[in-house]
Scaffold this motif. Structure first.
Motif, PDB file in Angstrom:
ATOM      1  N   CYS A   1       0.853  -1.176   0.000  1.00 40.86           N
ATOM      2  CA  CYS A   1       0.000   0.000   0.000  1.00 40.86           C
ATOM      3  C   CYS A   1       0.894   1.232   0.000  1.00 40.86           C
ATOM      4  O   CYS A   1       2.101   1.135   0.170  1.00 40.86           O
ATOM      5  CB  CYS A   1      -0.934   0.016   1.204  1.00 40.86           C
ATOM      6  SG  CYS A   1      -0.054   0.152   2.756  1.00 40.86           S
ATOM      7  N   SER A   2       0.292   2.355  -0.178  1.00 41.22           N
ATOM      8  CA  SER A   2       1.026   3.623  -0.135  1.00 41.22           C
ATOM      9  C   SER A   2       0.480   4.467   0.995  1.00 41.22           C
ATOM     10  O   SER A   2      -0.707   4.414   1.307  1.00 41.22           O
ATOM     11  CB  SER A   2       0.851   4.393  -1.446  1.00 41.22           C
ATOM     12  OG  SER A   2       1.411   3.688  -2.515  1.00 41.22           O
ATOM     13  N   VAL A   3       1.346   5.226   1.612  1.00 44.69           N
ATOM     14  CA  VAL A   3       0.929   6.201   2.619  1.00 44.69           C
ATOM     15  C   VAL A   3       1.571   7.532   2.249  1.00 44.69           C
ATOM     16  O   VAL A   3       2.606   7.571   1.587  1.00 44.69           O
ATOM     17  CB  VAL A   3       1.332   5.789   4.054  1.00 44.69           C
ATOM     18  CG1 VAL A   3       0.614   4.531   4.493  1.00 44.69           C
ATOM     19  CG2 VAL A   3       2.831   5.627   4.181  1.00 44.69           C
TER      20      VAL A   3
ATOM     21  N   ASP B   1       3.734  10.721   2.841  1.00 44.27           N
ATOM     22  CA  ASP B   1       4.903  11.036   3.657  1.00 44.27           C
ATOM     23  C   ASP B   1       4.607  12.309   4.431  1.00 44.27           C
ATOM     24  O   ASP B   1       4.904  13.417   3.989  1.00 44.27           O
ATOM     25  CB  ASP B   1       6.137  11.204   2.770  1.00 44.27           C
ATOM     26  CG  ASP B   1       7.390  11.493   3.574  1.00 44.27           C
ATOM     27  OD1 ASP B   1       7.295  11.704   4.810  1.00 44.27           O
ATOM     28  OD2 ASP B   1       8.476  11.525   2.964  1.00 44.27           O
TER      29      ASP B   1
ATOM     30  N   TYR C   1      -6.906   4.110   8.621  1.00 42.60           N
ATOM     31  CA  TYR C   1      -5.701   3.516   8.059  1.00 42.60           C
ATOM     32  C   TYR C   1      -4.459   4.388   8.217  1.00 42.60           C
ATOM     33  O   TYR C   1      -3.895   4.898   7.253  1.00 42.60           O
ATOM     34  CB  TYR C   1      -5.897   3.149   6.581  1.00 42.60           C
ATOM     35  CG  TYR C   1      -4.879   2.134   6.162  1.00 42.60           C
ATOM     36  CD1 TYR C   1      -5.017   0.821   6.533  1.00 42.60           C
ATOM     37  CD2 TYR C   1      -3.761   2.514   5.445  1.00 42.60           C
ATOM     38  CE1 TYR C   1      -4.063  -0.111   6.199  1.00 42.60           C
ATOM     39  CE2 TYR C   1      -2.790   1.585   5.103  1.00 42.60           C
ATOM     40  CZ  TYR C   1      -2.946   0.279   5.483  1.00 42.60           C
ATOM     41  OH  TYR C   1      -1.990  -0.628   5.162  1.00 42.60           O
ATOM     42  N   GLY C   2      -4.013   4.538   9.433  1.00 44.78           N
ATOM     43  CA  GLY C   2      -2.753   5.209   9.680  1.00 44.78           C
ATOM     44  C   GLY C   2      -1.783   4.327  10.427  1.00 44.78           C
ATOM     45  O   GLY C   2      -0.803   4.808  10.975  1.00 44.78           O
TER      46      GLY C   2
ATOM     47  N   ILE D   1       2.900   1.004   8.377  1.00 47.86           N
ATOM     48  CA  ILE D   1       4.030   1.642   7.714  1.00 47.86           C
ATOM     49  C   ILE D   1       5.040   0.544   7.411  1.00 47.86           C
ATOM     50  O   ILE D   1       5.479  -0.170   8.317  1.00 47.86           O
ATOM     51  CB  ILE D   1       4.681   2.717   8.616  1.00 47.86           C
ATOM     52  CG1 ILE D   1       3.674   3.790   9.006  1.00 47.86           C
ATOM     53  CG2 ILE D   1       5.911   3.322   7.942  1.00 47.86           C
ATOM     54  CD1 ILE D   1       3.110   4.577   7.850  1.00 47.86           C
TER      55      ILE D   1
ATOM     56  N   TYR E   1       3.667   7.699  13.299  1.00 46.36           N
ATOM     57  CA  TYR E   1       2.881   8.077  12.126  1.00 46.36           C
ATOM     58  C   TYR E   1       1.420   8.371  12.469  1.00 46.36           C
ATOM     59  O   TYR E   1       0.882   9.387  12.008  1.00 46.36           O
ATOM     60  CB  TYR E   1       2.975   7.010  11.022  1.00 46.36           C
ATOM     61  CG  TYR E   1       2.375   7.484   9.727  1.00 46.36           C
ATOM     62  CD1 TYR E   1       3.123   8.228   8.822  1.00 46.36           C
ATOM     63  CD2 TYR E   1       1.047   7.225   9.413  1.00 46.36           C
ATOM     64  CE1 TYR E   1       2.570   8.690   7.636  1.00 46.36           C
ATOM     65  CE2 TYR E   1       0.487   7.682   8.235  1.00 46.36           C
ATOM     66  CZ  TYR E   1       1.253   8.412   7.349  1.00 46.36           C
ATOM     67  OH  TYR E   1       0.700   8.857   6.186  1.00 46.36           O
TER      68      TYR E   1
ATOM     69  N   TYR F   1      -0.429  11.850  11.550  1.00 47.49           N
ATOM     70  CA  TYR F   1      -1.626  11.733  10.718  1.00 47.49           C
ATOM     71  C   TYR F   1      -2.810  12.443  11.376  1.00 47.49           C
ATOM     72  O   TYR F   1      -3.502  13.247  10.755  1.00 47.49           O
ATOM     73  CB  TYR F   1      -1.886  10.239  10.530  1.00 47.49           C
ATOM     74  CG  TYR F   1      -3.030   9.808   9.660  1.00 47.49           C
ATOM     75  CD1 TYR F   1      -3.210  10.308   8.379  1.00 47.49           C
ATOM     76  CD2 TYR F   1      -3.902   8.825  10.105  1.00 47.49           C
ATOM     77  CE1 TYR F   1      -4.236   9.858   7.578  1.00 47.49           C
ATOM     78  CE2 TYR F   1      -4.929   8.362   9.307  1.00 47.49           C
ATOM     79  CZ  TYR F   1      -5.094   8.884   8.045  1.00 47.49           C
ATOM     80  OH  TYR F   1      -6.111   8.424   7.253  1.00 47.49           O
TER      81      TYR F   1
END
Length: 103
Positions: free
Chosen positions: A8-10, A12, A41-42, A45, A64, A68
């Motif tokens: 998945c992508s988070v 930055d 969804y935080g 990582i 994170y 967030y």
């Protein structure tokens, strides 16, 4: 994520430009009339990630969710600072699923 983590992508969120971009997206929702949403969804990582501040995913994993949630809090409290200063919550609500100590 277990033994077979998914990809998945988070964002930055150690990059101030990413924070601004995300707050702009939230503002777009507010402009459409949104006042309540689920902030999700935080928590995942990838440990191999490298953030713009030089930290790794392993180092950033626990912080994170704090970053967030702070991103949303900062935007929403800035919408009516006088109300917040007087001890009232802003007229927006979000609830979260992910978190860590301090979020």
């Amino acid at each position: 994520a277990g033994p077979n983590p998914f990809y998945c992508s988070v964002l930055d969120l150690t990059n101030p430009g990413a924070i601004q971009w995300f707050q702009d997206q939230m503002q777009g929702g507010i402009d459409l009339g949104l006042r309540v949403w689920m902030y999700d969804y935080g928590e995942y990582i990838d440990p191999a990630s490298v953030f713009s501040n030089g930290s790794t995913g392993e180092e950033t994993h626990n912080d994170y969710p704090n970053i967030y949630h702070q991103t949303a809090y900062d935007l929403l409290t800035a919408k009516d600072p006088e109300r917040v200063k007087n001890g009232y919550a802003p007229e927006y609500m979000y609830y979260v699923r992910s978190g860590y100590n301090g979020s």
